[in-house]
Motif scaffolding. Structure first.
Motif, PDB file in Angstrom:
ATOM      1  N   LEU A 145     -20.815  -4.631  21.710  1.00  0.00           N
ATOM      2  CA  LEU A 145     -19.571  -5.073  21.074  1.00  0.00           C
ATOM      3  C   LEU A 145     -18.971  -3.969  20.221  1.00  0.00           C
ATOM      4  N   ILE A 146     -19.782  -3.337  19.381  1.00  0.00           N
ATOM      5  CA  ILE A 146     -19.239  -2.318  18.476  1.00  0.00           C
ATOM      6  C   ILE A 146     -18.772  -1.097  19.262  1.00  0.00           C
ATOM      7  N   ARG A 147     -19.465  -0.746  20.355  1.00  0.00           N
ATOM      8  CA  ARG A 147     -19.012   0.369  21.192  1.00  0.00           C
ATOM      9  C   ARG A 147     -17.647   0.075  21.800  1.00  0.00           C
ATOM     10  N   ARG A 148     -17.465  -1.149  22.301  1.00  0.00           N
ATOM     11  CA  ARG A 148     -16.180  -1.532  22.905  1.00  0.00           C
ATOM     12  C   ARG A 148     -15.067  -1.589  21.854  1.00  0.00           C
ATOM     13  N   LEU A 149     -15.388  -2.069  20.652  1.00  0.00           N
ATOM     14  CA  LEU A 149     -14.397  -2.086  19.575  1.00  0.00           C
ATOM     15  C   LEU A 149     -13.938  -0.673  19.230  1.00  0.00           C
ATOM     16  N   ARG A 150     -14.900   0.223  19.051  1.00  0.00           N
ATOM     17  CA  ARG A 150     -14.561   1.612  18.712  1.00  0.00           C
ATOM     18  C   ARG A 150     -13.752   2.267  19.833  1.00  0.00           C
ATOM     19  N   HIS A 151     -14.159   2.013  21.080  1.00  0.00           N
ATOM     20  CA  HIS A 151     -13.454   2.578  22.230  1.00  0.00           C
ATOM     21  C   HIS A 151     -12.005   2.070  22.261  1.00  0.00           C
TER      22      HIS A 151
END
Length: 182
Positions: A145-151
């Motif tokens: 989730l956090i990777r997708r948010l940052r991306h």
């Protein structure tokens, strides 16, 4: 965060059912600033945070101290004074936050009227984020989730036209004070 569904399909005459694994009790917060400076491209400055100790009574959102850390970093990155247009989040109106703003001459805060998300350009950013990189995604774990948010936020950062659209959608016009003749 339950994944938003942007498109799905099923046989004609049957209602599609989307199954999502159980809801997580992990919490994430994101603070974001849509930044406008005359003559320059608009910017998005953001800071995601994962709240690990919220189950044991810890905070479930950004504290005023974390906003106090974000503002000087934004001031340094932007290279000029900051005029905040904030919603009525309790942390934004905290006495200590107001004292911080009063103590620094490079920051000024204005507050939106209550229940006016249509005047907040960051709400448009969240809408774009949910409809693009977050759409149709079942997150495997909190790190996913956090990777997708940052991306997704990084993609929006590089598209100043998207940020301009969110600012324009508010109906507020950015103006600069006129210089007074001396």
């Amino acid at each position: 965060m339950t994944p938003p569904t942007s498109r799905t399909w099923n046989r004609r005459g049957t209602t599609p059912v989307i199954r999502v694994r159980g809801r997580s009790q992990r919490r994430f917060s994101i603070a974001a600033l849509c930044c406008y400076k005359p003559g320059e491209r608009t910017r998005l400055i953001h800071r995601p945070k994962r709240h690990t100790e919220h189950k044991s009574g810890g905070r479930k959102s950004f504290a005023w101290t974390e906003y106090c850390d974000l503002l000087p970093a934004a001031h340094q990155q932007l290279g000029g004074p900051i005029v905040l247009v904030w919603d009525n989040l309790n942390v934004h109106k905290d006495r200590r936050m107001r004292d911080f703003i009063d103590a620094h001459d490079w920051v000024t805060a204005y507050y939106l009227p209550p229940y006016a998300p249509d005047l907040n350009p960051v709400e448009g950013i969240w809408s774009v984020l949910r409809r693009t990189t977050q759409a149709n995604t079942a997150f495997a774990d909190p790190d996913h989730l956090i990777r997708r948010l940052r991306h997704g936020l990084r993609q929006i950062q590089y598209r100043s036209d998207t940020i301009d659209g969110c600012l324009t959608a508010t109906g507020l016009t950015p103006t600069t004070p006129r210089l007074q003749p001396q």
